[in-house]
Scaffold this motif. Sequence first.
Motif, short mmCIF file in Angstrom:
data_model
loop_
_atom_site.label_atom_id
_atom_site.label_comp_id
_atom_site.label_asym_id
_atom_site.label_seq_id
_atom_site.Cartn_x
_atom_site.Cartn_y
_atom_site.Cartn_z
N GLY A 198 0.86 -0.98 0.10
CA GLY A 198 0.07 0.11 0.01
C GLY A 198 0.85 1.34 0.16
O GLY A 198 1.82 1.45 -0.65
N SER A 199 0.55 2.30 0.88
CA SER A 199 1.26 3.34 0.81
C SER A 199 2.63 3.27 1.66
O SER A 199 3.51 4.11 1.43
N GLY A 200 2.55 2.06 2.66
CA GLY A 200 4.02 1.94 3.42
C GLY A 200 4.02 2.68 4.38
O GLY A 200 5.06 2.52 5.22
N THR A 214 8.17 1.07 21.13
CA THR A 214 7.61 2.48 20.66
C THR A 214 8.54 3.18 19.70
O THR A 214 9.53 3.65 20.31
N ASP A 215 8.42 3.02 18.51
CA ASP A 215 9.13 3.58 17.45
C ASP A 215 8.26 4.05 16.43
O ASP A 215 7.21 3.96 16.37
N ASP A 216 9.07 4.52 15.22
CA ASP A 216 8.09 4.90 13.92
C ASP A 216 8.11 3.87 12.82
O ASP A 216 8.28 4.14 11.75
N THR A 217 8.64 2.74 13.13
CA THR A 217 8.57 1.55 12.10
C THR A 217 7.09 1.46 11.34
O THR A 217 5.98 1.29 11.99
N ASN A 218 7.47 1.66 10.04
CA ASN A 218 6.18 1.69 9.26
C ASN A 218 6.49 0.45 8.29
O ASN A 218 7.63 -0.06 8.28
N ASN A 219 5.38 0.18 7.33
CA ASN A 219 5.60 -0.97 6.37
C ASN A 219 6.97 -0.60 5.52
O ASN A 219 7.55 -1.55 5.03
N LYS A 220 6.99 0.53 5.18
CA LYS A 220 8.11 0.97 4.25
C LYS A 220 9.39 0.58 4.93
O LYS A 220 10.31 0.04 4.13
N LEU A 221 9.80 1.15 5.90
CA LEU A 221 11.03 1.03 6.76
C LEU A 221 11.11 -0.50 7.05
O LEU A 221 12.11 -0.84 6.63
N PHE A 222 10.26 -1.08 7.35
CA PHE A 222 10.25 -2.51 7.70
C PHE A 222 10.79 -3.37 6.52
O PHE A 222 11.59 -4.21 6.54
N SER A 223 10.11 -3.02 5.50
CA SER A 223 10.20 -3.71 4.16
C SER A 223 11.70 -3.51 3.80
O SER A 223 12.46 -4.35 3.16
N PRO A 247 -0.35 -2.43 -4.76
CA PRO A 247 -1.55 -1.32 -4.49
C PRO A 247 -2.40 -2.09 -3.36
O PRO A 247 -2.78 -3.48 -3.16
N ALA A 248 -3.09 -0.80 -2.54
CA ALA A 248 -3.87 -1.56 -1.39
C ALA A 248 -5.11 -2.12 -2.06
O ALA A 248 -5.67 -3.23 -1.37
N PHE A 249 -5.51 -1.92 -3.14
CA PHE A 249 -6.97 -2.58 -3.61
C PHE A 249 -6.69 -4.04 -4.02
O PHE A 249 -7.37 -4.87 -3.88
N ILE A 250 -5.43 -4.40 -4.56
CA ILE A 250 -5.01 -5.95 -4.58
C ILE A 250 -5.07 -6.50 -3.12
O ILE A 250 -5.84 -7.69 -3.26
N LYS A 273 -7.22 -4.91 6.67
CA LYS A 273 -7.05 -3.96 7.67
C LYS A 273 -5.91 -4.38 8.47
O LYS A 273 -4.89 -3.59 9.04
N LEU A 274 -5.43 -5.55 8.57
CA LEU A 274 -4.47 -6.01 9.51
C LEU A 274 -3.07 -5.64 8.82
O LEU A 274 -2.22 -5.33 9.46
N ILE A 275 -3.26 -5.48 7.29
CA ILE A 275 -1.93 -5.01 6.57
C ILE A 275 -1.82 -3.60 6.31
O ILE A 275 -0.59 -3.25 6.22
N LEU A 276 -3.06 -3.05 6.02
CA LEU A 276 -2.78 -1.84 5.28
C LEU A 276 -3.00 -0.73 6.71
O LEU A 276 -3.10 0.67 6.19
N THR A 277 -3.52 -1.08 7.73
CA THR A 277 -3.65 -0.06 8.84
C THR A 277 -2.68 -0.38 9.81
O THR A 277 -2.24 -1.47 10.01
N GLY A 278 -2.19 0.64 10.81
CA GLY A 278 -1.34 0.39 12.05
C GLY A 278 -1.16 1.55 12.79
O GLY A 278 -2.01 2.42 12.55
N ARG A 279 -0.77 1.12 13.76
CA ARG A 279 -0.81 2.26 15.00
C ARG A 279 0.54 2.36 15.60
O ARG A 279 1.23 1.36 15.77
N ARG A 280 0.89 3.57 16.24
CA ARG A 280 2.00 3.54 17.32
C ARG A 280 1.82 3.24 18.54
O ARG A 280 0.54 3.60 19.34
#
Length: 304
Positions: free
Chosen positions: A194-196, A230-239, A256-259, A269-276
């Motif tokens: 998705g957006s990462g 507690t950090d700023d790890t998002n999907n882009k950084l993780f990947s 793409p998120a729609f895929i 939602k488990l993959i496309l959303t997240g929280r700090r």
Amino acid sequence: MRKNVLITGGTGFVGRNLTQLLIANGYSVSILSRRKQNNTENVFYYLWNLEKQTIEKEAIEKADYIIHLAGEGIAQKRWTQKRKASILSSRINTAQLIFSALQKNGKKVEAYLSASAVGIYGAVNGRAICHEEMQAANDFLGRTCQEWEAAARPFEELGIRTVKIRTGLVLGENEGFLKQLNVIFKLKLGAVIGSGKQYMPWIHIDDLCRIYLEAIENPMMEGAFNAAITDDTNNKLFSKLLAKIYGYKIWLPNVPAFIIRLFLGEMAKLILTGRRISNSKIRELGFQFQFIKLEEALRDCIKK
């Protein structure tokens, strides 16, 4: 005499690692299982049957602590209405069975520890940091975790010290969600999802198990505690870090998120959303995380 810890879900990813840590720290472990298994010197297996509402009496009688990890995997199948009901009942009904067994046998353990998840804060994106005092979100993840934790309330009312561990994404050696990702990234086919930008609150399996040990041994631990870094790890950084460990830079475009939604439906939602997540509450009790840097944690988990 060694204290005994009774674990549900003891044969799963977290349960296996936790059992090893408990034994190393002088505890004996009892595991509730749906089928007969052979005991070892330190691990005893007892039968339980949710449909028949039975637990072997000896499992309850010898328990000093109970750790409730059992529950169907939330990411294993698409979230049909039937699947959602099964995810919920596998957590709630099992907790109720344990409580009934305690009452039936007139047993009062020293502490009851229940797994929970950071999903209680909901399927959201944004930079807000979630603390334990926040209300549960009104979506499937939030409601599930809220009812999961509510199933521990009868233990509290019985005067048993009760701890709820709200867990993030657990990193382990070829286990958990890393097991699937490793196959893809090892082939140099990893990509940002998705957006990462969606946050990925993570915790190393060793730290998670140490939190459960702390919850057993620290009488100050009571109520809900976040178990995530507690950090700023998002999907882009993780990947990007995962690809780096395998020796390359991501070359594929973002998925793409729609895929993801097409294949997973609401479960996307488990993959496309997240929280700090804030872990200040448990650190204030003196707990120190061994793995606070994502790259260090990933390298410890990945044996190439």
